[in-house]
Design a protein around this motif. Structure first.
Motif, PDB file in Angstrom:
ATOM      1  N   ASP A 103       0.809  -1.218   0.000  1.00  0.00           N
ATOM      2  CA  ASP A 103       0.000   0.000   0.000  1.00  0.00           C
ATOM      3  C   ASP A 103       0.840   1.264   0.000  1.00  0.00           C
ATOM      4  OD1 ASP A 103      -2.350  -1.407  -0.031  1.00  0.00           O
ATOM      5  OD2 ASP A 103      -2.385  -1.604   2.149  1.00  0.00           O
ATOM      6  N   THR A 104       2.144   1.112   0.117  1.00  0.00           N
ATOM      7  CA  THR A 104       3.004   2.278   0.070  1.00  0.00           C
ATOM      8  C   THR A 104       2.945   2.884  -1.333  1.00  0.00           C
ATOM      9  OG1 THR A 104       4.454   1.119   1.594  1.00  0.00           O
ATOM     10  CG2 THR A 104       5.345   3.090   0.540  1.00  0.00           C
ATOM     11  N   THR A 105       2.760   4.183  -1.401  1.00  0.00           N
ATOM     12  CA  THR A 105       2.707   4.787  -2.734  1.00  0.00           C
ATOM     13  C   THR A 105       4.121   5.002  -3.242  1.00  0.00           C
ATOM     14  OG1 THR A 105       2.725   7.039  -1.896  1.00  0.00           O
ATOM     15  CG2 THR A 105       0.577   6.003  -2.155  1.00  0.00           C
ATOM     16  N   LEU A 106       4.234   5.076  -4.553  1.00  0.00           N
ATOM     17  CA  LEU A 106       5.546   5.286  -5.154  1.00  0.00           C
ATOM     18  C   LEU A 106       6.092   6.635  -4.713  1.00  0.00           C
ATOM     19  CD1 LEU A 106       5.053   3.876  -8.756  1.00  0.00           C
ATOM     20  CD2 LEU A 106       5.968   2.765  -6.740  1.00  0.00           C
ATOM     21  N   ASP A 107       5.160   7.559  -4.495  1.00  0.00           N
ATOM     22  CA  ASP A 107       5.561   8.879  -4.038  1.00  0.00           C
ATOM     23  C   ASP A 107       6.305   8.783  -2.711  1.00  0.00           C
ATOM     24  OD1 ASP A 107       5.721  11.625  -4.216  1.00  0.00           O
ATOM     25  OD2 ASP A 107       3.899  11.923  -3.036  1.00  0.00           O
ATOM     26  N   VAL A 149       2.080   9.281 -10.257  1.00  0.00           N
ATOM     27  CA  VAL A 149       2.727   9.235  -8.945  1.00  0.00           C
ATOM     28  C   VAL A 149       2.119  10.284  -8.016  1.00  0.00           C
ATOM     29  CG1 VAL A 149       4.920   9.538  -7.735  1.00  0.00           C
ATOM     30  CG2 VAL A 149       4.860   8.333  -9.914  1.00  0.00           C
ATOM     31  N   LEU A 150       1.773  11.417  -8.594  1.00  0.00           N
ATOM     32  CA  LEU A 150       1.329  12.521  -7.749  1.00  0.00           C
ATOM     33  C   LEU A 150      -0.183  12.676  -7.689  1.00  0.00           C
ATOM     34  CD1 LEU A 150       4.045  15.089  -8.785  1.00  0.00           C
ATOM     35  CD2 LEU A 150       3.930  13.764  -6.678  1.00  0.00           C
ATOM     36  N   ALA A 151      -0.893  11.837  -8.441  1.00  0.00           N
ATOM     37  CA  ALA A 151      -2.355  11.981  -8.454  1.00  0.00           C
ATOM     38  C   ALA A 151      -2.919  11.758  -7.066  1.00  0.00           C
ATOM     39  CB  ALA A 151      -2.958  10.976  -9.430  1.00  0.00           C
ATOM     40  N   SER A 152      -4.161  12.213  -6.879  1.00  0.00           N
ATOM     41  CA  SER A 152      -4.772  12.049  -5.558  1.00  0.00           C
ATOM     42  C   SER A 152      -4.915  10.574  -5.222  1.00  0.00           C
ATOM     43  CB  SER A 152      -6.132  12.742  -5.538  1.00  0.00           C
ATOM     44  OG  SER A 152      -6.926  12.242  -6.582  1.00  0.00           O
TER      45      SER A 152
END
Lengths: 602, 922
Positions: free
Chosen positions: A356-360, A383-386
């Motif tokens: 669940d870790t985002t790439l961001d 990567v930066l989308a909500s």
């Protein structure tokens, strides 16, 4: 100079003989009216050389006196142009016929549409999972599921065997056809020799070995059915039969071809000249059709089916391994899993990284890389989308782009790292290929300097069709079938059916395999088999018409028309009678001269 | 064009062949009914056919799933409808039972019926549908509820949910699923005990410790995350607790038992404390001896944290211990146990009143003020004026500092000027008890001090004057072996005085307690002591009766004598939060609060303006709040930490003047804010007012059972013979070669004894007070309990054989039987509770009906899905029929057509081979 008294007799004799010969040829034509490959023959009659009466004293009439008719030659009526066209079209016709016939067997291997095809078997398999989801505690739904799984895997295994057998059959037929070809070619060479002998015997090439030539033509036609041969006529009456510019028959010489073992692929022997070892690339005729089936069509069908089975195995297993069986254990595959290769990152992921870790959060900006030749690209927007893309999303995207790759976070080395693993590839030769793209994607994921590992399996892995099977553990203990999900807190309970629901839902996964569902993909495969078979069949039908047309054209030219022959008989009989009558006239003239002249003084 | 003879025949043959091929194809179509039999016959139609057959197959399966789900939902619906009927009957009975005109037999009958309903409801909750327990979540093969009925009457004590919270779904269409089960906890045990810890993180905890949850050990290692702890709690089913980690990383505990609370105890380390899971209530973390901002005296206050009301206290609650000393208690330090009644408190005021009542009983009136702090918590304050109260004078839950003075005597005064004759001795029913404390007893060497039984003094009806009363009392004192020589009644200038006389005998002020013998609220006619004008006075305060105690409003704002803030503004002070206030442990910088110019309208205005400033600071926002607190009748502005999840300690909040005197101006000029940061994280407690427990409690209340809270000193056997368990009786509990003692205190209850026994026996055994008054020792693992002996020694060291006989083990079990005095008593309060419980019954009813409504809507959805699926199947079959099947009429007509062609062709066949010229030549 005076004309000979008996010139008239001689002239009539020639007429009689000529008519007689013409009658004989006509009779031969009539006799062979229905003989296959027979070309009607024609007697070429010309006037024999005349006698000349030059001289100033010749007052009666100037010029020459004819000496009658003579048979110059007996020739076949045949169009070489049509003949060579026919050779080509024959080759095409048999090419399609061979393919069309072979595809009937491919269609039989798939056995669609029917209740027993893979379409129904897959449906039954998913339905069995649904039934399990309705009653995950029961043993009977598990038995039912195992049986549905077995029915499916055994069908696929049988497909594998039958596709293999098809290749073997083709190889046997190839040998048979090559043998026949050599037999025909050697006979053509023999006939060539006979023809040369006969034709060289006559003066100025007047001698024609018509019937031998017909026999040879029939053989050449059979050759053209087998292979795309071109015929070259030589001056001495012999022919050369060429394949791709190389002579199989060159006058009296015969060059053998053979089926040669392919050291690279023992299942694919190729055709070459025995002596010169020139390898032939045959695109037409029966041989062309067989090779097309063996080297192009069957491998394509097999590859598509293998892709389906590979994806199927991996998708089901991935879910199944995560789920819990009724015995409270997890980590077992439903189908036999063959792990063949692994790429493991060398750098640790930050502590606490989960799917669940985002790439961001991983400090990722964007990037691309290639896996199994597929480009995977992550844009800065994603990567930066909500709804920022997570590691789990990325893994899923990779797995959907391939069929045989599973990506996971692996902690076996004491730290968390990204691991690419290849499971159940389409065949033993498929390797895991990953390559960094234009950006430093791998570095961001800790995949630079990845370690590569190949797993040797015993018995060796063949392909996903041959190796498709139920995990023996699942078969021996049905409780190990995982219907329950995973909360990370151990076995949730016998009533949990989340894994069963998820696997059953795979049938509706529109991205299961190359952006289509399993059913759609399989449907496409069957439909493309049908389309190819239909094309071959139609081409064969069309080609048959073309050949029929040509045969008709040939018959028009070479065929025997009995009316024509009857007229000829009447004509030549009349000629004979007329000549005989002319002989009578000369006879009477001579009689007059001999018996009546000088009787005045008697 | 030449036509050779063979051409005619070969063409003819080829054409014939084509017709026959067509006919063969058509014949096959009519015989199989299918338009095609292999993909090449029509690739796209075959593809469509495969697709349609998949649709039909999956739709059929979905219909099967829906049918299955419907079966399950219908079964659940029927079951819950029956539960509904049960609860409705319970409601009727509750209304009926709360009538005051019922006899005990009536109530017993109602209780019996409620019990029947309870049993049936529990049976329903364990319903299974074709062998699957429908209310067990994923644990479908496990009975949903375990019945805990350990009493000899076979009554259900509580039930324990054995299932989980799993939701079982059914695939009812593509990407559509529907849950078809309801977990039993959410229906039958909606509202059990819960506790929630403070906000933490998903990272490893980083420390180790061991704690106990419902007497099961849980070990915490540094590498464990909160989730690991939760998993460990869940993996031990004997905890009867479900642990979850909330999305904001709090440990949440939910009791799976219908009735029991969650008992938590740190054994090693401070795991629970760190998590701030404090379901026992707010006082666990109250700090002792925090200085009040009093200008002319120092006092003590305990600021309790907010509780969640209604607060249902059960016997499991620990005693509250109050230590009071110094000037606040006439120079004496005493530690008293305050035991709260196991009833429901609806708000802080009710709870405060209860504590006040008990504190007054324990220490005497006017020593302590207990009040609702307006924030849901309770403040306990010393009630002194102009006295010098030291830190430590008031302590909760602590132990008294040693140093009790050896007091010559304790004196209890009656009011001056009152003639007792007007009240006492007129009807002969006036009586009171004199209870000497343990120190009044002259111990022999090696003997422990013993707290003697109270002695009842009955006043003579003939007493006419004060002297008559004094004589009467002294005569009775002399006659009593316990009081003789130790107590004397005197005439103190027209007031009745009872003093202890044994100088040098270590009799303390607390050793002489006067009590009205008649229980119940003080009514003038029965209030003998009140009638005698008694009040408690310190030994030194003999001169005059003290003015009733009162806290002066010295610190109320605007503070008397201190100027109102009207200045140019910018008065500032700073608030400095300590490291405990931040989750990562860093110490935030002090934040300066600058108040606007213009003064304040009142204390509410001031608090509001401070809060405005607090809200501007990210550090303080939500961490600190200014509140107006009424303390002793006056309003104060307190600055407090809000504590929730922030781990803020008392020391974390300090105030400092930025502008000199600012804090003083604000009445905040104390180093420490009362109660600041001392409130616990979240001691969230929800009452166990779930369906099952409500029924159990209704039943028990109607039966009048309250064994656990009965006093030991009141116990007597069925024949009315007292067990003589007077205060001071020692009960020795031996097992496995070790012995522990339990000294009966005045307020000791059966539950206390049970706890003491359990303490001695260790965690593997459980000790329970049964509803019928027996103490039962049992092993949850169901093995026999051996080797326990109980001995009791009376005040003079004599063995109390009657009690010991009663405590003798029967087949390894410890049984204690008693006829309880309290069983005969129905208090008005109890009926009040019954009425209150109707609310709980209604909520249970609502839960069932709303679940039934959900089932109804799901059933409708499934029915609709069935219809949709049927339509889809029919349509798809139709499509498939069109796609796959031969139109027979068409095929047969075509076949006939071809047949005609063939016949014609064959008929003309003979003519197609024409005669040649030869036929005509002779």
């Amino acid at each position: 100079m005076l004309r000979g008294t008996f010139l008239g007799l001689e002239t009539s004799k020639k007429g009689l003989l000529t008519a007689r010969a013409a009658l004989d040829v006509t009779g031969h034509n009539i006799a062979n009216a229905n003989t296959e490959g027979y070309s009607r023959q024609r007697v070429n009659i010309s006037a024999s050389d005349p006698l000349s009466f030059p001289g100033a004293f010749v007052t009666i009439r100037p010029g020459q006196v004819g000496t009658g008719a003579t048979v110059t030659s007996i020739t076949r009526i045949r169009s070489i142009f049509i003949e060579s066209q026919l050779h080509q079209e024959n080759g095409r016709s048999t090419l399609y016929q061979t393919m069309s016939d072979a595809y009937i067997r491919v269609e039989d291997i798939f056995n669609e549409p029917s209740e027993n095809g893979l379409n129904s078997l897959m449906d039954n398999f998913f339905n069995a999972w649904e039934d399990l989801s309705n009653d995950p505690e029961s043993a009977s739904t598990r038995t039912n599921l195992a049986q549905a799984g077995l029915a499916m895997t055994e069908f696929v295994n049988e497909q594998d065997r039958r596709l293999d057998r098809e290749v073997m059959n083709i190889n046997e037929q190839l040998q048979d056809r090559v043998d026949r070809l050599n037999q025909l070619n050697s006979q053509i060479a023999v006939i060539n020799k006979q023809i040369i002998q006969i034709e060289s015997g006559g003066d100025n090439g007047q001698m024609k070995a018509n019937d031998l030539m017909d026999q040879r033509d029939r053989m050449i036609e059979e050759v053209s059915n087998i292979i795309n041969a071109r015929v070259q006529f030589n001056n001495d009456g012999s022919v050369s039969v060429l394949v791709q510019g190389h002579p199989m028959v060159s006058g009296v010489d015969f060059h053998e071809i053979r089926l040669q073992q392919n050291q690279q692929d023992l299942t694919r022997p190729y055709i070459e000249f025995s002596k010169s070892r020139i390898r032939l690339d045959i695109r037409s005729g029966e041989l062309g059709g067989m090779l097309q089936m063996r080297d192009v069509e069957l491998p394509t069908v097999r590859l598509e089916q293998e892709k389906l089975v590979t994806a199927f195995t991996n998708r089901v297993n991935k879910l199944h391994i995560a789920g819990y069986g009724l015995d409270g254990l997890q980590g077992r595959s439903f189908f036999t899993d063959y792990r063949t290769e692994q790429y493991g990152g060398s750098t640790a992921l930050p502590a606490g990284t989960t799917l669940d870790t985002t790439l961001d959060q991983l400090g990722f900006t964007s990037g691309d890389f290639f896996i199994q030749g597929q480009r995977i690209e992550i844009t800065p927007g994603e990567v930066l989308a909500s709804t920022a893309i997570t590691l789990g999303d990325l893994f899923q995207r990779i797995e959907q782009a391939t069929q045989d790759v599973r990506v996971s976070i692996d902690g076996s080395l004491g730290f968390d790292r990204v691991v690419f693993e290849q499971y159940n590839p389409v065949d033993a030769d498929t390797t895991l290929k990953i390559k960094d793209g234009s950006s430093n994607f791998f570095e961001q994921l800790g995949l630079d300097n990845a370690t590569h590992q190949t797993f040797f399996l015993d018995p060796p892995y063949r392909n996903s069709l041959a190796n498709f099977g139920l995990n023996p553990q699942v078969l021996s203990d049905l409780d190990s079938i995982a219907a329950a999900g995973d909360d990370g807190t151990g076995f949730p309970g016998p009533g949990d059916n989340r894994t069963a629901l998820a696997i059953a839902d795979l049938r509706n996964d529109n991205k299961a395999l190359l952006n289509s569902s399993f059913g759609e993909y399989y449907q496409g495969l069957v439909s493309s088999i049908g389309a190819t078979a239909l094309t071959a069949q139609r081409s064969h039908t069309t080609q048959t018409l073309v050949v029929e047309q040509l045969v008709e054209r040939r018959l028009e030219i070479s065929g025997v028309n009995l009316d024509e022959e009857a007229v000829n008989i009447v004509k030549y009989q009349s000629a004979y009678e007329a000549n005989a009558r002319a002989l009578n006239v000369v006879d009477e003239v001579l009689d007059l001269i001999v018996n009546r002249l000088g009787t005045v003084g008697r | 064009m030449r036509i050779p003879n063979t051409l005619l025949t070969s063409n003819y043959m080829a054409d014939l062949q084509r017709v026959q091929q067509d006919m063969a194809r058509l014949l096959r179509q009519t015989s199989t009914g299918k338009l095609y039999e292999r993909p090449r016959d029509n690739p796209s139609a075959v593809s469509t056919s495969l697709n349609l057959s998949r649709v039909i197959s999956s739709t059929t399966q979905y219909t099967r799933n829906v049918d299955n789900g419907l079966g399950r939902l219908n079964f659940t619906e029927i079951t819950l409808s029956e539960v509904n009927t049960q609860i409705q009957r319970v409601r009727e009975l509750t209304v009926q039972g709360s009538s005051t005109v019922l006899t005990r037999d009536d109530r017993t009958a109602i209780a019996q019926e409620i019990n029947q309903l309870l049993e049936h409801t529990v049976t329903l909750s364990n319903s299974n549908f074709s062998g699957r327990y429908v209310f067990s979540g994923f644990e479908t093969l496990t009975e949903s509820f375990r019945i805990n009925s350990n009493t000899s009457d076979g009554f259900t004590n509580s039930v324990t949910y054995q299932g989980d919270f799993g939701k079982i779904g059914r695939n009812i269409g593509i990407q559509r699923d529907l849950d078809v089960n309801f977990d039993g906890h959410s229906i039958f045990l909606d509202h059990t005990w819960q506790a929630q810890g403070r906000q933490m993180s998903g990272q490893p905890l980083g420390y180790s410790g061991t704690f106990e949850i419902n007497e099961r050990l849980i070990v915490v290692n540094p590498a464990d995350t909160l989730a690991d702890v939760a998993r460990r709690i869940n993996s031990d089913t004997l905890t009867e607790v479900k642990a979850e980690v909330s999305s904001d990383f709090r440990l949440q505990l939910t009791s799976l038992n219908s009735s029991k609370s969650i008992k938590l105890r740190d054994l090693a380390g401070t795991v629970l404390e760190d998590m701030e899971i404090l379901p026992q209530g707010a006082f666990n973390k109250a700090q002792t001896g925090v200085t009040l901002p009093l200008t002319d005296s120092t006092g003590a206050i305990h600021d309790g944290g907010p509780l969640v009301y209604p607060l249902n206290l059960t016997t499991n609650l620990q005693d509250m211990v109050i230590t009071l000393g110094g000037a606040a208690n006439d120079g004496f330090t005493e530690t008293k146990a305050i035991k709260l009644d196991a009833v429901t408190y609806n708000n802080a005021a009710e709870l405060a009143a209860e504590i006040q009542k008990k504190a007054d009983l324990a220490f005497g009136e006017d020593k302590l003020i207990v009040r609702d702090d307006g924030l849901g918590g309770i403040d306990i304050e010393t009630n002194v004026q102009n006295s010098s109260v030291l830190i430590g004078d008031l302590m909760l839950g602590g132990t008294a500092p040693d140093g009790t003075a050896d007091t010559a005597s304790a004196v209890i005064f009656g009011y001056a000027g009152q003639t007792a004759a007007g009240f006492a001795g007129t009807d002969g029913n006036d009586r009171f008890t004199i209870d000497l404390g343990p120190d009044a007893y002259i111990t022999r060497p090696g003997e422990e001090p013993i707290d003697l039984s109270p002695v009842e003094i009955n006043l003579d009806a003939s007493a006419a004057t004060l002297q008559d009363i004094i004589d009467d009392i002294n005569r009775q004192v002399l006659d009593n072996k316990y009081l003789s020589g130790l107590v004397r009644a005197e005439d103190d200038g027209g007031r009745l005085r009872i003093v202890t006389t044994a100088t040098g005998t270590k009799v303390g002020i607390d050793d002489l307690v006067l009590r009205n013998s008649v229980p119940g609220p003080p009514v003038l006619a029965t209030d003998t002591l009140g009638g005698l004008g008694f009040y408690v006075e310190a030994t030194t305060g003999e001169s005059a009766p003290p003015v009733p105690a009162q806290v002066q409003n010295t610190l109320a704002w605007p503070a008397p004598g201190v100027g109102t803030i009207i200045g140019p503004g910018n008065e500032s002070f700073s608030i400095d939060l300590g490291p405990g206030s931040s989750i990562d442990g860093t110490d935030p910088a002090p934040v300066t609060i600058t108040l606007p110019a213009g003064g304040f309208i009142d204390e509410n205005d001031m608090a509001a303006k401070i809060n405005n400033q607090i809200a501007l600071s990210p550090i303080l926002k939500n961490a600190v709040i200014a509140v107006v607190v009424n303390r002793g009748g006056s309003n104060y502005v307190d600055i407090q930490t809000t504590n929730v999840g922030s781990g803020v300690e008392a020391s974390d909040l300090t105030l400092a003047d930025v502008d000199a005197g600012m804090l003083a101006n604000l009445g905040l000029a104390a180093p420490t804010i009362p109660g600041g940061g001392t409130q616990p994280g979240i001691g969230e407690i929800t009452e166990a007012d779930n369906m099952i427990n409500t029924m159990i409690q209704l039943r028990d209340e109607l039966l009048g059972y309250s064994a656990a809270t009965s006093r030991l000193s009141d116990l007597h056997d069925v024949n009315g013979v007292s067990y003589d368990l007077a205060p001071g009786t020692e009960i020795r509990i031996s097992s496995d070669g070790t012995t522990s003692s339990f000294i009966v205190q005045r307020f000791s209850t059966m539950q206390d004894l049970a706890d003491a026994i359990e303490q001695q026996l260790g965690v593997s055994l459980e000790v329970e007070v049964q509803r019928d008054g027996r103490i039962r020792v049992f092993n949850p693992n169901n093995t026999v309990v051996n080797d326990i002996s109980i001995e009791a020694y009376g005040l003079k060291g004599q063995r109390l054989s009657t009690f010991e006989e009663r405590m003798s083990g029967i087949s390894g079990r410890l049984i204690y039987r008693s006829e309880l005095a309290s069983r005969t008593t129905y208090e008005d309060e109890r009926f009040q509770h019954l009425t209150n419980r109707i609310g709980n019954v209604d909520r249970a009813l609502e839960k069932v009906t709303s679940t039934l409504a959900i089932i109804g809507s799901r059933t409708r959805r499934l029915d609709m899905t069935l219809t949709q699926n049927d339509t889809l199947t029919v349509n798809t079959l139709d499509l498939q029929n069109k796609n796959d099947n031969v139109d027979m009429a068409e095929a047969i007509i075509k076949l006939k057509e071809r047949e005609n062609v063939l016949n014609a062709a064959l008929g003309t066949g003979s003519r197609i081979i024409p005669s040649t010229l030869f036929d005509y030549l002779r």
